[in-house]
Design a protein around this motif. Structure first.
Motif: not given
Length: 137
Positions: A86-110
């Motif tokens: 249910g959370d969303s996030l804006l990553v601005h132009v030029g910002v380094r980003h890494r998406v990681q699942n540190d949880g115990d279950g699967p994750a899906r992101v649009v």
């Protein structure tokens, strides 16, 4: 006056081969290559526990993330931002980003990118090794 194609273009996630070069299972659904879009693109990422999308940045695009399922940490220029379904996030132009699942279950992101690079090879800059460089495309 310009005319635009108004016929809907449907793309099912299962119709797109997964790309695992950057770690997790990524599928670009709507893009210049798949539907002829000219202003942006949209896709989905499925991350099993412990999986990640390697760090990168977009020199021409803002990236919008929406967590459909699961718990994630998105690192923005190294700083952790925890996200849950249910959370969303804006990553601005030029910002380094890494998406990681540190949880115990699967994750899906649009994800969606707005503002496309002049050519595809200029749109994505990797800043850490790609774990699945030899994997499916």
């Amino acid at each position: 006056m310009t005319t635009h194609e108004t016929r809907p273009t449907r793309v099912a996630s299962g119709d797109i081969a997964p790309d695992r070069r950057r770690g997790a299972e990524l599928r670009v659904l709507l893009s210049p290559r798949t539907v002829g879009s000219t202003k942006g693109m949209l896709g989905v990422v499925a991350l099993a526990p412990g999986e990640f999308v390697s760090e990168h940045y977009h020199p021409y695009s803002e990236e919008f993330l929406y967590v459909v399922d699961g718990d994630l940490v998105v690192r923005l220029d190294g700083d952790p931002v925890p996200l849950t379904a249910g959370d969303s996030l804006l990553v601005h132009v030029g910002v380094r980003h890494r998406v990681q699942n540190d949880g115990d279950g699967p994750a899906r992101v649009v994800f969606a990118l707005s503002g496309l690079a002049p050519s595809p090879e200029l749109g994505h800059v990797d800043t850490e090794p790609q774990p699945g460089a030899g994997g499916e495309r």
